[in-house]
Design an enzyme around this catalytic site. Structure first.
Site, PDB file in Angstrom:
ATOM      1  N   HIS A  11     108.803  25.045  86.395  1.00 42.78           N
ATOM      2  CA  HIS A  11     110.073  25.756  86.283  1.00 42.78           C
ATOM      3  C   HIS A  11     111.109  24.772  85.763  1.00 42.78           C
ATOM      4  CE1 HIS A  11     113.153  28.662  86.772  1.00 42.78           C
ATOM      5  NE2 HIS A  11     113.760  28.036  87.761  1.00 42.78           N
ATOM      6  N   ASN A  30     110.472  21.945  97.829  1.00 42.42           N
ATOM      7  CA  ASN A  30     109.979  21.471  99.122  1.00 42.42           C
ATOM      8  C   ASN A  30     109.503  22.568 100.065  1.00 42.42           C
ATOM      9  OD1 ASN A  30     109.308  19.139 100.396  1.00 42.42           O
ATOM     10  ND2 ASN A  30     111.340  18.661 101.162  1.00 42.42           N
ATOM     11  N   ASP A  58     120.728  26.729  87.713  1.00 40.35           N
ATOM     12  CA  ASP A  58     119.538  27.434  87.225  1.00 40.35           C
ATOM     13  C   ASP A  58     119.957  28.778  86.662  1.00 40.35           C
ATOM     14  OD1 ASP A  58     117.068  28.506  86.718  1.00 40.35           O
ATOM     15  OD2 ASP A  58     116.251  28.149  88.714  1.00 40.35           O
ATOM     16  N   CYS A 111     112.296  30.468  81.483  1.00 38.91           N
ATOM     17  CA  CYS A 111     113.117  29.461  82.162  1.00 38.91           C
ATOM     18  C   CYS A 111     113.559  28.322  81.260  1.00 38.91           C
ATOM     19  CB  CYS A 111     112.396  28.939  83.405  1.00 38.91           C
ATOM     20  SG  CYS A 111     110.860  28.035  83.075  1.00 38.91           S
TER      21      CYS A 111
END
Length: 724
Positions: free
Chosen positions: A342, A405, A365, A283
């Site tokens: 991440h 979350n 991402d 990542c």
């Protein structure tokens, strides 16, 4: 012109694109001094030198043409025709006459702030008196996004922010765990030689360009579109993107992701091999390379780390984790995981495709996790939308919301059945971090993504997201078992702290368990800790505790357990007891992953109750870094001596030691030094020379790898003076 002299067509002898001067004004001088690289929405000057006479406004008419892409089209905005009187069309360019001299003409040109970015060809057509027509190609230039232009959709008002998120070519990517946040230096190198060409090549290798090059080039005026194209091209899951992902711990046919210290070597290898994906990335490597490309193209970009990051594969905002009766975490049947950390990007842009208020920082991402419209990319998702629970807004906001979350559900698997152990509403999304502006410090930006944990606003946002999700999907049989809509527990009423205990009381057992470390765990040393059991009831408690330890990859994937223990503890009413534990270095040394993460777990049961209680803790083994000393002052084009000091932290020799160093403006290419064998606890140093070729604030990044560790890192900031 003297009477009687014949009027001839105006002929261009030479064009001066004034690359050096223009590039300074457009903040691109580090990209090139001899190639014209300019930003849209900002004027640049060129000088035309004529062969036979000067420009006569009454007799000569000049028309400029700017074209980009393989099929320039006036209607699509990839071809612009304009003169000193202006132009019409969907993307008007501007030409202004600056100075008309005897045999030369200085002209100011300006691309509109919505123009497509990319490589352009500039042409000119001159219509002179009595029908003389001449046409010339004046040269090529590269057009970039312009965060200095208020009319550009990537405009960033703060100059310090522009310097950090566009101009700065080095930084830090935060790794480790929430209890040990480690800054890893990175060389973005967006202005290094040929990087701009590789970034444009990346756009042309995209599936979008291959399918419809004309439309793709026309859409490159949109940072939303361009960022999605780049995001998909950083990974290689759909195309010949830049990086192959690998989380297997087997990297024999490539480079361990932990060894990289910069983007330049990766991008240049991708280009040099005919755009074959580079092996390998994880990542932070995907995010770092994307940061390089986006900053190079002119879109303000920063790298973000989220500790305890949720990966919700089925989209129900629940991360399901499974344990056996020894406390060992199982390979997830649903592939949900909590990544120890991440890393993704934020890019700054207006979002005219969304309701007002959702522009600004956007999550992108590039790590290939889930598909978006058929491609492995994620975003741009508005950070503001994530914070407000607007998970139905484009793009991939639901997935991004779950990363910061989601709830965590723990399950005990035994006898072919699943028993719910615990629902944790406060685990996911900790210490969301990025490098500070013009500083080596870490900024915690968690409040940009979520309201304070335990607050009423935070709870309302989570429920809003659940309601939006419920309105758009139906639950399957297994999902119904972990359906969060029927009963959502209140969030813990405490702010998060890296030292907060993982206390998980069971309402039925009235027993709590937590792990406490007795000292800071270091690579090469034994791990000492205790399991603290507390009886919160007025009755006796006879507990059986199954303990285990196993290495983790940073994406949460468990490896083989290497340590187990069983404890029997009797607790008097309201009594607290500690059970001491020790994991020897010899027990864990052969099982460590590159990430050096160990998860210890305890599954407790009381003989008079069917209920179970689970506690776990992730341990990050620390290790010494590399020390870099610069011997003397640094000047452009003057030799500079660098000393690198490193050590073996283990009580055994390590082999195949290789030291790599790089740094934009300091080294022309990555330096690689073969060290060989390092004796136990041995400290060594080397010196090497380099010749800085760019002035200003620079950084050296270093990495030491061996057969036992891959990512001992260090850095040194260096100011390079221009000198005499």
């Amino acid at each position: 012109m003297a009477q009687g002299c014949p009027i001839t067509g105006l002929e261009v002898a030479l064009t001066d694109l004034q690359s050096s001067q223009n590039n300074v004004r457009h903040h691109t001088e580090e990209i090139s001094v001899d190639r014209l690289v300019v930003r849209r929405g900002q004027a640049f000057s060129i000088t035309l030198y004529f062969k036979n006479r000067g420009f006569q406004p009454g007799m000569d008419s000049i028309m400029f043409v700017a074209e980009t892409g393989p099929l320039p089209d006036l209607a699509k905005g990839t071809r612009a025709v304009f003169s000193f009187t202006g132009s019409g069309g969907p993307s008007p360019w501007i030409a202004s006459l600056e100075a008309n001299r005897a045999n030369s003409l200085e002209v100011s040109l300006c691309a509109p702030p919505i123009a497509a970015v990319g490589r352009y060809l500039l042409k000119i057509r001159i219509d002179s008196y009595q029908g003389f027509v001449t046409a010339y190609q004046l040269g090529e230039f590269i057009l970039l996004f312009n965060p200095w232009c208020p009319a550009d959709s990537v405009y960033l008002e703060s100059e310090p922010q522009r310097q950090e998120y566009v101009v700065n070519d080095y930084g830090f990517i935060y790794q480790g765990s929430k209890s040990w946040i480690r800054p890893c230096p990175w060389n973005y190198g967006q202005f290094e030689e040929n990087i701009i060409d590789i970034c444009l090549e990346l756009l042309e290798k995209s599936l979008n360009f291959q399918v419809d090059p004309s439309t793709d080039c026309a859409l490159r005026g949109s940072p939303v579109y361009t960022s999605r194209v780049v995001c998909a091209m950083i990974n290689s899951n759909d195309d010949n993107g830049v990086l192959n992902g690998n989380w297997s711990e087997n990297y024999v046919d490539g480079i361990n992701p932990a060894e990289w210290t910069g983007s330049v070597a990766i991008l240049k290898q991708w280009h040099a091999t005919g755009c074959q994906p580079v092996r390998y990335g994880q990542c932070w490597v995907f995010a770092a390379v994307m940061c390089t490309v986006m900053r190079c193209l002119g879109i303000p970009t920063r790298v973000i780390t989220n500790f305890d990051s949720g990966h919700d594969t089925d989209g129900n905002l629940i991360i399901d984790e499974y344990y056996d009766n020894t406390g060992r975490i199982l390979e997830n049947m649903k592939k949900d995981t909590v990544w120890n950390f991440h890393v993704w990007n934020e890019c700054w842009m207006a979002r005219k495709d969304l309701p007002p208020g959702y522009g600004g920082w956007q999550v992108l991402d590039a790590t290939p996790q889930e598909t978006s419209n058929g491609l492995y990319c994620c975003g741009p998702a508005s950070v503001k939308a994530i914070k407000e629970g607007e998970i139905d807004l484009n793009y991939d906001t639901r997935f991004a919301f779950s990363m910061v979350n989601a709830d965590c559900m723990s399950w005990l698997v035994y006898g072919g059945k699943e028993q719910k152990l615990h629902q944790d509403t406060a685990t996911v999304g900790n210490f969301i971090s990025t490098k500070s502006i013009q500083s080596d410090e870490r900024d915690d930006i968690t409040e940009s993504y979520k309201y304070e944990e335990g607050s009423l606003q935070e709870r309302e946002v989570f429920l809003k997201a659940l309601q939006k999700l419920q309105a758009t999907r139906s639950q399957g049989p297994h999902q119904a078992n972990s359906n969060p809509f029927s009963s959502v527990p209140p969030r813990h009423n405490s702010a998060r702290s890296p030292d907060s205990p993982s206390l998980q009381p069971s309402d039925v057992l009235q027993v709590s368990l937590k792990f406490e470390l007795l000292d800071s765990p270091k690579m090469g040393q034994d791990i000492n800790f205790v399991l603290l059991a507390v009886n919160m009831s007025p009755q006796f408690k006879d507990l059986k505790l199954n303990l285990s330890a196993q290495s983790l990859l940073h994406d949460g994937s468990p490896l083989v357990p290497f340590w187990q223990d069983t404890a029997f503890i009797t607790l008097f009413p309201e009594e607290e007891k500690s059970y001491p534990c020790k994991i020897l270095y010899s027990q864990y040394s052969q099982y460590l992953s590159t990430d050096k993460l160990i998860r210890i777990s305890a599954l407790g049961e009381e003989k008079n109750s069917p209920e179970k209680i689970l506690v776990n803790k992730i341990i990050t083994l620390t290790f010494p870094g590399i020390m870099i000393n610069v011997l003397g002052a640094a000047f452009v084009n003057q030799p500079l001596t660098v000393q690198v000091v490193f050590s073996n932290p283990l009580s055994e020799p390590v082999e195949d030691c290789v030291l790599t160093l790089e740094g934009s403006g300091l080294f022309r290419k990555q330096q690689r030094v073969l060290i060989g064998v390092l004796k136990p606890h041995h400290k060594a140093s080397i010196t090497l020379k380099t010749v800085p070729f760019k002035s200003g604030q620079r950084q050296i990044q270093a990495n030491l790898r061996s057969n036992r560790f891959k990512d001992i890192k260090g850095y040194k900031n260096v100011y390079v003076d221009i000198g005499l």
